[in-house]
Design a protein around this motif. Structure first.
Motif, PDB file in Angstrom:
ATOM      1  N   ILE A 126       0.827  -1.200   0.000  1.00  0.00           N
ATOM      2  CA  ILE A 126       0.000   0.000   0.000  1.00  0.00           C
ATOM      3  C   ILE A 126       0.863   1.253   0.000  1.00  0.00           C
ATOM      4  N   TYR A 127       2.012   1.206   0.666  1.00  0.00           N
ATOM      5  CA  TYR A 127       2.900   2.378   0.634  1.00  0.00           C
ATOM      6  C   TYR A 127       3.394   2.633  -0.785  1.00  0.00           C
ATOM      7  N   ALA A 128       3.840   1.592  -1.469  1.00  0.00           N
ATOM      8  CA  ALA A 128       4.349   1.750  -2.834  1.00  0.00           C
ATOM      9  C   ALA A 128       3.253   2.234  -3.779  1.00  0.00           C
ATOM     10  N   ILE A 129       2.046   1.703  -3.636  1.00  0.00           N
ATOM     11  CA  ILE A 129       0.932   2.116  -4.492  1.00  0.00           C
ATOM     12  C   ILE A 129       0.646   3.603  -4.339  1.00  0.00           C
ATOM     13  N   GLU A 130       0.732   4.098  -3.098  1.00  0.00           N
ATOM     14  CA  GLU A 130       0.407   5.498  -2.842  1.00  0.00           C
ATOM     15  C   GLU A 130       1.563   6.452  -3.137  1.00  0.00           C
ATOM     16  N   HIS A 131       2.784   5.929  -3.313  1.00  0.00           N
ATOM     17  CA  HIS A 131       3.940   6.814  -3.464  1.00  0.00           C
ATOM     18  C   HIS A 131       4.722   6.603  -4.751  1.00  0.00           C
ATOM     19  N   ALA A 132       4.200   5.792  -5.660  1.00  0.00           N
ATOM     20  CA  ALA A 132       4.872   5.571  -6.945  1.00  0.00           C
ATOM     21  C   ALA A 132       3.835   5.250  -8.012  1.00  0.00           C
ATOM     22  N   ASP A 133       4.281   5.281  -9.256  1.00  0.00           N
ATOM     23  CA  ASP A 133       3.416   4.983 -10.397  1.00  0.00           C
ATOM     24  C   ASP A 133       3.574   3.515 -10.769  1.00  0.00           C
ATOM     25  N   LEU A 134       2.481   2.790 -10.855  1.00  0.00           N
ATOM     26  CA  LEU A 134       2.541   1.356 -11.137  1.00  0.00           C
ATOM     27  C   LEU A 134       3.089   1.049 -12.530  1.00  0.00           C
ATOM     28  N   ASP A 135       3.049   2.005 -13.423  1.00  0.00           N
ATOM     29  CA  ASP A 135       3.571   1.778 -14.779  1.00  0.00           C
ATOM     30  C   ASP A 135       5.072   2.010 -14.887  1.00  0.00           C
ATOM     31  N   GLU A 136       5.689   2.548 -13.856  1.00  0.00           N
ATOM     32  CA  GLU A 136       7.136   2.820 -13.893  1.00  0.00           C
ATOM     33  C   GLU A 136       7.934   1.520 -14.030  1.00  0.00           C
ATOM     34  N   GLN A 137       9.041   1.604 -14.767  1.00  0.00           N
ATOM     35  CA  GLN A 137       9.929   0.459 -14.924  1.00  0.00           C
ATOM     36  C   GLN A 137      10.957   0.446 -13.789  1.00  0.00           C
ATOM     37  N   VAL A 138      11.161  -0.730 -13.235  1.00  0.00           N
ATOM     38  CA  VAL A 138      12.075  -0.899 -12.105  1.00  0.00           C
ATOM     39  C   VAL A 138      13.259  -1.754 -12.552  1.00  0.00           C
ATOM     40  N   LYS A 139      14.472  -1.240 -12.344  1.00  0.00           N
ATOM     41  CA  LYS A 139      15.666  -2.013 -12.661  1.00  0.00           C
ATOM     42  C   LYS A 139      16.089  -2.783 -11.417  1.00  0.00           C
ATOM     43  N   ILE A 140      16.270  -4.076 -11.563  1.00  0.00           N
ATOM     44  CA  ILE A 140      16.544  -4.958 -10.419  1.00  0.00           C
ATOM     45  C   ILE A 140      18.020  -4.877 -10.036  1.00  0.00           C
ATOM     46  N   SER A 141      18.269  -4.567  -8.768  1.00  0.00           N
ATOM     47  CA  SER A 141      19.644  -4.467  -8.262  1.00  0.00           C
ATOM     48  C   SER A 141      20.174  -5.841  -7.876  1.00  0.00           C
ATOM     49  N   GLU A 142      21.462  -5.920  -7.686  1.00  0.00           N
ATOM     50  CA  GLU A 142      22.076  -7.177  -7.239  1.00  0.00           C
ATOM     51  C   GLU A 142      21.580  -7.552  -5.844  1.00  0.00           C
ATOM     52  N   ARG A 143      21.429  -6.537  -4.991  1.00  0.00           N
ATOM     53  CA  ARG A 143      20.937  -6.801  -3.637  1.00  0.00           C
ATOM     54  C   ARG A 143      19.553  -7.428  -3.687  1.00  0.00           C
ATOM     55  N   ALA A 144      18.679  -6.890  -4.529  1.00  0.00           N
ATOM     56  CA  ALA A 144      17.325  -7.429  -4.625  1.00  0.00           C
ATOM     57  C   ALA A 144      17.345  -8.865  -5.126  1.00  0.00           C
ATOM     58  N   SER A 145      18.137  -9.130  -6.156  1.00  0.00           N
ATOM     59  CA  SER A 145      18.154 -10.472  -6.759  1.00  0.00           C
ATOM     60  C   SER A 145      18.712 -11.528  -5.817  1.00  0.00           C
ATOM     61  N   LYS A 146      19.487 -11.119  -4.824  1.00  0.00           N
ATOM     62  CA  LYS A 146      20.103 -12.080  -3.901  1.00  0.00           C
ATOM     63  C   LYS A 146      19.397 -12.153  -2.553  1.00  0.00           C
ATOM     64  N   THR A 147      18.202 -11.590  -2.466  1.00  0.00           N
ATOM     65  CA  THR A 147      17.454 -11.635  -1.208  1.00  0.00           C
ATOM     66  C   THR A 147      17.047 -13.064  -0.876  1.00  0.00           C
ATOM     67  N   GLU A 148      17.181 -13.419   0.387  1.00  0.00           N
ATOM     68  CA  GLU A 148      16.881 -14.791   0.829  1.00  0.00           C
ATOM     69  C   GLU A 148      15.372 -15.016   0.966  1.00  0.00           C
ATOM     70  N   GLY A 149      15.027 -16.283   1.166  1.00  0.00           N
ATOM     71  CA  GLY A 149      13.635 -16.651   1.412  1.00  0.00           C
ATOM     72  C   GLY A 149      12.850 -16.819   0.129  1.00  0.00           C
ATOM     73  N   SER A 150      11.522 -16.683   0.234  1.00  0.00           N
ATOM     74  CA  SER A 150      10.655 -16.871  -0.935  1.00  0.00           C
ATOM     75  C   SER A 150      10.937 -15.788  -1.968  1.00  0.00           C
ATOM     76  N   THR A 151      11.010 -16.186  -3.249  1.00  0.00           N
ATOM     77  CA  THR A 151      11.381 -15.243  -4.299  1.00  0.00           C
ATOM     78  C   THR A 151      10.542 -15.458  -5.556  1.00  0.00           C
ATOM     79  N   VAL A 152      10.709 -14.513  -6.494  1.00  0.00           N
ATOM     80  CA  VAL A 152      10.182 -14.689  -7.847  1.00  0.00           C
ATOM     81  C   VAL A 152      11.358 -14.745  -8.832  1.00  0.00           C
ATOM     82  N   TYR A 153      12.528 -15.059  -8.297  1.00  0.00           N
ATOM     83  CA  TYR A 153      13.745 -15.318  -9.081  1.00  0.00           C
ATOM     84  C   TYR A 153      14.080 -14.169 -10.034  1.00  0.00           C
TER      85      TYR A 153
END
Length: 392
Positions: free
Chosen positions: A68-95
């Motif tokens: 809900i925070y992201a929905i209210e503070h960003a545009d859902l159509d914006e493109q997000v570039k995935i960082s190395e930190r994000a890609s290596k996050t532990e636990g459940s993922t979307v790879y």
């Protein structure tokens, strides 16, 4: 004939108390989760609470706040570039793969449907520039905009943190706030999703068994589950019928079977044993010579038995309680300089007393024809008794 008359009178007198007892019997007595709460998602009334204000580890239901925070503070159509930190996050993922880009909307779907921790980090970094900045702003947002009082998050995904905590009541408030946003509503009720990305092409299925349909419950409108060893199982569920819309939060159950059993009991209770009411704006309250009025109508939700009591404090806070003396709702009243004429049914005192306004008053008025009828019945019975005695 006299015996039949007495039985009829007793049945009529007993009926109202039986209704109240039935409501009490339907209240769940065995809830396995350490903490649980039901609130009306429209007006915030607490319908049930077991350790509802106890600090708990939320696990992945944290992602409701992130979304809900992201929905209210960003545009859902914006493109997000995935960082190395994000890609290596532990636990459940979307790879997610380092360097790939996708829309914020797709990441939010991966966050809510497959509980992607990597998606949570990518969303946080994109929305506020860094995870730390995102979490700092998220905590301020939850306190100032949502109104929670006992929540502090250290991360956007719910992996264990020493100072990462919330309460069942706060999570219900956060979810109720989020459900007022149509974009969040759509995310919260996704049953399955075709996922296409560099690292993973698949169909994602919601982990919440009632949302997915694995445990049928037609009134369910959305949900989010969570699990880490420290929190055990956590679950947030929204549901509605023609009368009510509610949020049920269950936390720290030892098994999936237990948490879904608890949730079903609480959904059954919340959707079937309560009805909405309100305190009219025109109502005036008085305590120790000071009068108070309302800025607006105050909606609340009460047991179908109608057993609600009120207490007005010296600081002008009006609190409503259910029949078990559990706090349902509090609201601040406005002191008025001049003491106006006080209508008897609208006066509150420092002692708990049954309310006589709004729908509650109409329920009382409906008793008057019944009372008159009973009085006439009694008089008729007495006349018959006297006549039979005279004939003897």
């Amino acid at each position: 004939m006299k015996k039949g008359l007495i039985v009829l009178i007793m049945l009529c007198i007993i009926t109202p108390s039986v209704s109240a007892q039935q409501n009490n019997m339907n209240k769940p007595r065995t809830i396995f989760s350490d903490s649980a709460v039901i609130i009306d998602s429209q007006n915030g009334s607490v319908l049930y609470s077991k350790n509802g204000n106890k600090r708990m580890d939320p696990a992945s239901i944290t992602k409701i706040a992130t979304a809900i925070y992201a929905i209210e503070h960003a545009d859902l159509d914006e493109q997000v570039k995935i960082s190395e930190r994000a890609s290596k996050t532990e636990g459940s993922t979307v790879y997610l793969s380092t360097g790939e880009s996708m829309s914020l909307e797709q990441l939010l779907k991966g966050l809510m449907v497959n509980s992607g921790n990597d998606a949570a980090v990518a969303i946080a970094e994109h929305t506020e520039g860094s995870v730390k900045r995102f979490v700092d702003k998220l905590n301020v947002f939850l306190e100032e905009e949502v109104g929670v009082e006992d929540t502090h998050f250290e991360n956007p995904h719910g992996l264990y943190g020493k100072n990462h905590y919330t309460t069942a009541y706060d999570m219900a408030k956060i979810t109720s706030y989020a459900l007022k946003n149509k974009q969040f509503q759509a995310l919260f009720d996704i049953k399955s999703l075709d996922w296409k990305a560099e690292g993973w092409n698949t169909t994602l299925y919601n982990h919440h068994k009632m949302v997915k349909g694995e445990i049928p419950y037609p009134e369910v409108t959305g949900g989010k589950n969570g699990y880490i060893p420290e929190s055990r199982h956590t679950l947030v569920t929204s549901a509605e019928n023609e009368k009510l819309s509610i949020v049920v939060v269950t936390m720290k159950a030892q098994s999936k079977r237990a948490i879904y059993s608890d949730t079903k009991k609480l959904l059954d209770y919340g959707l079937n044993q309560f009805e909405r009411n309100y305190i009219p704006k025109e109502t005036i309250f008085q305590l120790d010579g000071t009068s108070y009025d309302l800025e607006r109508d105050i909606p609340y939700t009460q047991p179908v038995s109608g057993k609600v009591t009120q207490k007005l404090e010296q600081d002008g806070v009006l609190t409503l309680y259910n029949e078990d003396h559990e706090k349902m709702l509090s609201t601040n009243l406005i002191p008025v300089k001049e003491t106006p004429i006080i209508h008897s049914e609208a006066v509150a005192s420092s002692e708990h007393k049954r309310m006589f306004f709004g729908k509650e008053l109409s329920q009382q008025l409906l008793l008057y024809p019944f009372i008159i009828y009973m009085a006439l019945l009694f008089i008729a019975g007495l006349a018959i008794f006297r006549r039979e005695s005279y004939n003897k």
